[in-house]
Design a protein around this motif. Structure first.
Motif, mmCIF file in Angstrom:
data_model
loop_
_atom_site.group_PDB
_atom_site.id
_atom_site.type_symbol
_atom_site.label_atom_id
_atom_site.label_comp_id
_atom_site.label_asym_id
_atom_site.label_seq_id
_atom_site.Cartn_x
_atom_site.Cartn_y
_atom_site.Cartn_z
ATOM 1 N N GLU A 202 4.263 14.755 0.858
ATOM 2 C CA GLU A 202 5.069 15.554 1.783
ATOM 3 C C GLU A 202 6.543 15.572 1.375
ATOM 4 O OE1 GLU A 202 6.251 14.947 6.351
ATOM 5 O OE2 GLU A 202 4.096 15.201 6.008
ATOM 6 N N MET B 170 0.838 -1.190 0.000
ATOM 7 C CA MET B 170 0.000 0.000 0.000
ATOM 8 C C MET B 170 0.878 1.246 0.000
ATOM 9 S SD MET B 170 -3.231 0.634 0.165
ATOM 10 C CE MET B 170 -4.234 2.047 0.330
ATOM 11 N N VAL B 171 0.576 2.164 -0.868
ATOM 12 C CA VAL B 171 1.365 3.389 -1.020
ATOM 13 C C VAL B 171 0.920 4.416 0.017
ATOM 14 C CG1 VAL B 171 1.932 5.259 -2.595
ATOM 15 C CG2 VAL B 171 1.641 2.953 -3.479
ATOM 16 N N ASP B 172 1.878 5.007 0.715
ATOM 17 C CA ASP B 172 1.593 6.067 1.686
ATOM 18 C C ASP B 172 1.647 7.411 0.950
ATOM 19 O OD1 ASP B 172 1.309 7.783 3.798
ATOM 20 O OD2 ASP B 172 3.104 7.123 4.864
ATOM 21 N N TRP B 173 0.496 7.827 0.420
ATOM 22 C CA TRP B 173 0.444 9.033 -0.408
ATOM 23 C C TRP B 173 0.767 10.295 0.370
ATOM 24 C CZ3 TRP B 173 0.934 9.225 -5.347
ATOM 25 C CH2 TRP B 173 0.654 8.086 -6.079
ATOM 26 N N LEU B 174 0.364 10.332 1.605
ATOM 27 C CA LEU B 174 0.665 11.510 2.417
ATOM 28 C C LEU B 174 2.179 11.711 2.522
ATOM 29 C CD1 LEU B 174 -0.636 13.776 3.981
ATOM 30 C CD2 LEU B 174 -0.642 12.332 5.997
ATOM 31 N N ALA B 175 2.901 10.624 2.749
ATOM 32 C CA ALA B 175 4.363 10.714 2.850
ATOM 33 C C ALA B 175 4.990 11.082 1.508
ATOM 34 C CB ALA B 175 4.932 9.388 3.346
#
Length: 111
Positions: free
Chosen positions: A9, A1-6
């Motif tokens: 940022e 799962m891709v951490d889009w927030l990171a």
């Protein structure tokens, strides 16, 4: 799962700077920024991303150049008899060159 927030940022500032450097317009840079992350999201659903900086820079550059081409196309206006009239507004490459010269001149004057 891709951490889009990171990802946003970490890479968002360079995406925006790249778009703004090419477009020299805040509103268009903001639009390009959003389009870049949307395109990256779509791409990541199909393939595994091994280099986020590379992908984002490529998409940003591509979207920015598309917008510059769009500006240029709107400057060319067909006449009723089918001839083309090119406005006296500089092409994007000429504006970019002039901006670079002005930046160099400002630096020289500041020194």
């Amino acid at each position: 799962m891709v951490d889009w927030l990171a990802i946003v940022e970490q890479h968002g500032p360079s995406v925006w700077r790249t778009a703004y450097r090419l477009l020299s317009n805040r509103e268009e840079a903001n639009d390009c920024y959003q389009e870049t992350f949307l395109a990256a999201f779509e791409y990541s659903r199909k393939r595994k991303i091994t280099s986020w900086p590379g992908l984002l820079k490529r998409i940003t550059t591509s979207r920015s150049l598309d917008r510059l081409r769009g500006r240029y196309r709107t400057q060319i206006q067909p006449l009723a008899n089918g001839e083309l009239v090119i406005s006296n507004i500089d092409a994007p490459a000429e504006r970019l060159q002039r901006k670079e010269w002005m930046d160099e001149l400002r630096l020289a004057i500041a020194k």
